[in-house]
Write an enzyme that holds these catalytic residues in place. Structure first.
Site, PDB file in Angstrom:
ATOM      1  N   LYS A  18     -40.891  18.941  12.165  1.00 24.18           N
ATOM      2  CA  LYS A  18     -41.214  20.140  13.116  1.00 24.18           C
ATOM      3  C   LYS A  18     -42.056  19.804  14.324  1.00 24.18           C
ATOM      4  O   LYS A  18     -42.888  18.721  14.582  1.00 24.18           O
ATOM      5  CB  LYS A  18     -41.998  21.283  11.945  1.00 24.18           C
ATOM      6  CG  LYS A  18     -42.174  22.575  12.588  1.00 24.18           C
ATOM      7  CD  LYS A  18     -40.955  23.080  12.533  1.00 24.18           C
ATOM      8  CE  LYS A  18     -40.864  24.644  12.429  1.00 24.18           C
ATOM      9  NZ  LYS A  18     -39.636  25.334  11.826  1.00 24.18           N
ATOM     10  N   THR A  78     -39.423  23.264   7.305  1.00 24.89           N
ATOM     11  CA  THR A  78     -39.692  22.954   8.617  1.00 24.89           C
ATOM     12  C   THR A  78     -41.214  23.979   8.776  1.00 24.89           C
ATOM     13  O   THR A  78     -42.007  23.736   9.115  1.00 24.89           O
ATOM     14  CB  THR A  78     -39.344  22.201   9.795  1.00 24.89           C
ATOM     15  OG1 THR A  78     -38.596  23.684   9.586  1.00 24.89           O
ATOM     16  CG2 THR A  78     -38.318  21.027   8.911  1.00 24.89           C
ATOM     17  N   ASP A  79     -40.644  24.938   7.891  1.00 27.96           N
ATOM     18  CA  ASP A  79     -41.421  26.086   8.206  1.00 27.96           C
ATOM     19  C   ASP A  79     -42.964  26.043   7.579  1.00 27.96           C
ATOM     20  O   ASP A  79     -44.815  25.821   8.260  1.00 27.96           O
ATOM     21  CB  ASP A  79     -40.980  27.945   7.802  1.00 27.96           C
ATOM     22  CG  ASP A  79     -42.097  28.716   8.145  1.00 27.96           C
ATOM     23  OD1 ASP A  79     -42.285  28.576   9.933  1.00 27.96           O
ATOM     24  OD2 ASP A  79     -42.695  29.129   7.347  1.00 27.96           O
ATOM     25  N   PHE A 188     -45.992   0.137  51.514  1.00 32.16           N
ATOM     26  CA  PHE A 188     -44.769   0.223  50.849  1.00 32.16           C
ATOM     27  C   PHE A 188     -43.625  -1.379  51.976  1.00 32.16           C
ATOM     28  O   PHE A 188     -43.305  -0.772  52.608  1.00 32.16           O
ATOM     29  CB  PHE A 188     -43.989   0.830  49.767  1.00 32.16           C
ATOM     30  CG  PHE A 188     -42.942   0.713  49.338  1.00 32.16           C
ATOM     31  CD1 PHE A 188     -43.219  -0.132  47.745  1.00 32.16           C
ATOM     32  CD2 PHE A 188     -41.530   0.908  49.912  1.00 32.16           C
ATOM     33  CE1 PHE A 188     -41.720  -0.628  47.397  1.00 32.16           C
ATOM     34  CE2 PHE A 188     -40.687   0.183  48.705  1.00 32.16           C
ATOM     35  CZ  PHE A 188     -40.578  -0.180  47.418  1.00 32.16           C
ATOM     36  N   ARG A 205     -48.807   5.333  53.828  1.00 31.25           N
ATOM     37  CA  ARG A 205     -47.697   5.825  53.149  1.00 31.25           C
ATOM     38  C   ARG A 205     -48.873   7.044  53.092  1.00 31.25           C
ATOM     39  O   ARG A 205     -49.683   6.539  52.161  1.00 31.25           O
ATOM     40  CB  ARG A 205     -47.126   5.530  52.735  1.00 31.25           C
ATOM     41  CG  ARG A 205     -46.818   4.987  51.501  1.00 31.25           C
ATOM     42  CD  ARG A 205     -45.437   4.822  50.888  1.00 31.25           C
ATOM     43  NE  ARG A 205     -46.023   4.149  49.332  1.00 31.25           N
ATOM     44  CZ  ARG A 205     -44.823   4.170  48.628  1.00 31.25           C
ATOM     45  NH1 ARG A 205     -43.800   4.358  48.571  1.00 31.25           N
ATOM     46  NH2 ARG A 205     -45.198   3.198  47.384  1.00 31.25           N
ATOM     47  N   ILE A 253     -46.153   1.326  43.470  1.00 27.05           N
ATOM     48  CA  ILE A 253     -47.045   1.921  42.050  1.00 27.05           C
ATOM     49  C   ILE A 253     -46.468   0.578  41.777  1.00 27.05           C
ATOM     50  O   ILE A 253     -47.638   0.987  40.744  1.00 27.05           O
ATOM     51  CB  ILE A 253     -45.332   3.713  41.717  1.00 27.05           C
ATOM     52  CG1 ILE A 253     -46.095   4.303  43.308  1.00 27.05           C
ATOM     53  CG2 ILE A 253     -45.812   3.315  40.637  1.00 27.05           C
ATOM     54  CD1 ILE A 253     -44.943   4.963  42.408  1.00 27.05           C
ATOM     55  N   GLN A 254     -46.106   0.285  41.713  1.00 31.77           N
ATOM     56  CA  GLN A 254     -46.011  -1.371  40.562  1.00 31.77           C
ATOM     57  C   GLN A 254     -47.473  -1.653  40.575  1.00 31.77           C
ATOM     58  O   GLN A 254     -47.728  -2.304  39.803  1.00 31.77           O
ATOM     59  CB  GLN A 254     -45.199  -2.347  41.271  1.00 31.77           C
ATOM     60  CG  GLN A 254     -42.992  -1.609  40.883  1.00 31.77           C
ATOM     61  CD  GLN A 254     -42.620  -1.320  42.122  1.00 31.77           C
ATOM     62  OE1 GLN A 254     -43.573  -0.404  42.025  1.00 31.77           O
ATOM     63  NE2 GLN A 254     -41.857  -1.505  42.047  1.00 31.77           N
ATOM     64  N   ASN A 280     -42.783   8.496  41.638  1.00 34.35           N
ATOM     65  CA  ASN A 280     -42.714   8.363  42.409  1.00 34.35           C
ATOM     66  C   ASN A 280     -42.714   9.648  42.744  1.00 34.35           C
ATOM     67  O   ASN A 280     -41.147   9.598  42.897  1.00 34.35           O
ATOM     68  CB  ASN A 280     -41.629   6.891  42.888  1.00 34.35           C
ATOM     69  CG  ASN A 280     -42.791   7.990  45.192  1.00 34.35           C
ATOM     70  OD1 ASN A 280     -42.947   8.383  45.450  1.00 34.35           O
ATOM     71  ND2 ASN A 280     -42.055   5.827  45.376  1.00 34.35           N
TER      72      ASN A 280
HETATM   73  O1  URC Z   1     -43.737   1.757  44.832  1.00 27.14           O
HETATM   74  C1  URC Z   1     -42.817   2.059  45.411  1.00 27.14           C
HETATM   75  N1  URC Z   1     -42.187   1.180  44.590  1.00 27.14           N
HETATM   76  C2  URC Z   1     -40.739   0.958  44.816  1.00 27.14           C
HETATM   77  O2  URC Z   1     -39.743   0.283  44.299  1.00 27.14           O
HETATM   78  C3  URC Z   1     -40.136   1.815  45.906  1.00 27.14           C
HETATM   79  N2  URC Z   1     -39.159   1.937  45.775  1.00 27.14           N
HETATM   80  C4  URC Z   1     -38.773   2.457  46.853  1.00 27.14           C
HETATM   81  O3  URC Z   1     -37.977   3.488  47.372  1.00 27.14           O
HETATM   82  N3  URC Z   1     -39.981   3.160  47.414  1.00 27.14           N
HETATM   83  C5  URC Z   1     -41.440   2.483  46.208  1.00 27.14           C
HETATM   84  N4  URC Z   1     -42.063   2.998  46.393  1.00 27.14           N
END
Ligand code: URC
Length: 322
Positions: A18, A78-79, A188, A205, A253-254, A280
């Site tokens: 459930k 599941t009830d 970036f 950015r 972001i990585q 993103n």
């Molecule tokens: O932080 C980011 N990682 C990426 O791999 C990526 N690729 C992208 O187009 N923008 C971003 N921004």
């Protein structure tokens, strides 16, 4: 590939359960005695209102006739599972989502011998304290809470039968649906430039990131919160994410999630691993001809970029931090 089916040795998928079982408990025991960290004001919660949405999934060979012969004699409806979760929320004496999941999972195994494995997961249904005027200025209401959207704690446990009763096979905790925007000081740059590349490099950015963060403990029992100083509160991990985002000028972001992972593992040596699912959602610039750093931005179109990453203490050792 006729001889590749479950009957020829490949493990069969067979489970049922459930999901979306919402359950609320008022005046649950407070979470007290958690260790504090520099990135967070969080030092516990009253649990005056504790809500979660639970998912139960059970497995066992005795359920085969229900699929193959329409014989429901071993089937727990599941009830009934939903009612079982509701009932046991009132029996749970702890203060955490993870603790409740393990408690109710063990109760399932103890009550229904035909269940061999039980997986229970939950998303916390969050509520926020509201400030009301008191004798010494504004203070949190004891009674009224805002129904919150978004960010919430997560727990997952897999239990099976051992010789001496239920055994935890897997455990995972988390905080999901974090959404953070940093208005400037994110770049970036330096990515592959080829005939397919149209994205301009950006030295600065506005970065909007969606984040789910998960962790596992070296000792799964630490997830229960019974020893609160060894428990990792989702609130503190979320606070680490925002503090690290504020502190560092990240180049992607990585880069951001790696730094959040490093800080989380530094603060919580009792964790085995930390993992991320990031998205993103960065807005697009409409105007940057305004004074200073001011911009006008708009929603990005689909498609969306994502990042997934997991790390453990060996990543800190490599960086010379342990
Ligand atoms: O932080 C980011 N990682 C990426 O791999 C990526 N690729 C992208 O187009 N923008 C971003 N921004």
């Amino acid at each position: 590939m006729a001889d590749d089916g479950p009957s020829s040795g490949q493990e069969r998928t067979m489970n049922y359960g459930k999901e979306h079982v919402a359950v609320y408990r008022t005046y649950a025991p407070a979470l007290e005695g958690v260790r504090t960290i520099p990135e967070s004001e969080f030092d516990g919660r009253d649990n005056t209102l504790l809500g979660m949405e639970v998912r139960v999934q059970v497995e066992g060979e005795e359920f085969l006739p229900s699929f193959s012969e329409g014989d429901n004699s071993a089937v727990v409806a599941t009830d009934t599972m939903k009612n079982f979760v509701h009932h046991h929320m009132g029996e749970y004496e702890g203060a955490t989502v993870e603790g409740f999941l393990e408690f109710v999972g063990k109760e399932f195994l103890e009550t229904y011998p035909q269940m061999e494995t039980v997986q229970v997961s939950a998303d916390e249904l969050p509520f926020e304290e509201r400030m009301v005027p008191g004798d010494d200025g504004f203070e949190p209401s004891d009674l009224v809470f805002r129904v919150a959207e978004g960010e919430s704690g997560f727990g997952h446990v897999v239990l099976s039968r051992g010789d001496d009763g239920p055994v935890v096979e897997e455990q995972k905790s988390g905080v999901t649906d974090i959404e953070l925007v940093k208005v400037k000081d994110n770049s970036f740059t330096g990515y592959v430039q080829d005939e397919y590349t149209t994205l301009p490099e950006r030295e600065n950015r506005t970065l909007y990131v969606g984040l789910d963060i998960y962790w596992t403990y070296a000792e799964p029992a630490d997830a229960l919160g019974e020893e609160p100083e060894r428990y990792v509160p989702p609130e503190q991990v979320s606070d680490i994410a925002q503090v690290v985002f504020d502190e560092f000028d990240v180049n992607s972001i990585q880069d951001l999630i790696y730094r959040i992972g490093e800080r989380t593992l530094e603060r919580f040596p009792q964790l085995e691993s930390v993992s991320f699912e990031a998205n993103n959602r960065t807005w697009l610039k409409v105007r940057d001809d305004l004074e200073g750093d001011a911009k006008v931005l708009r929603e990005p179109p689909r498609p969306t970029g994502f990042q997934q990453f997991s790390m453990d203490h060996s990543d800190l050792e490599e960086a010379g931090q342990e």
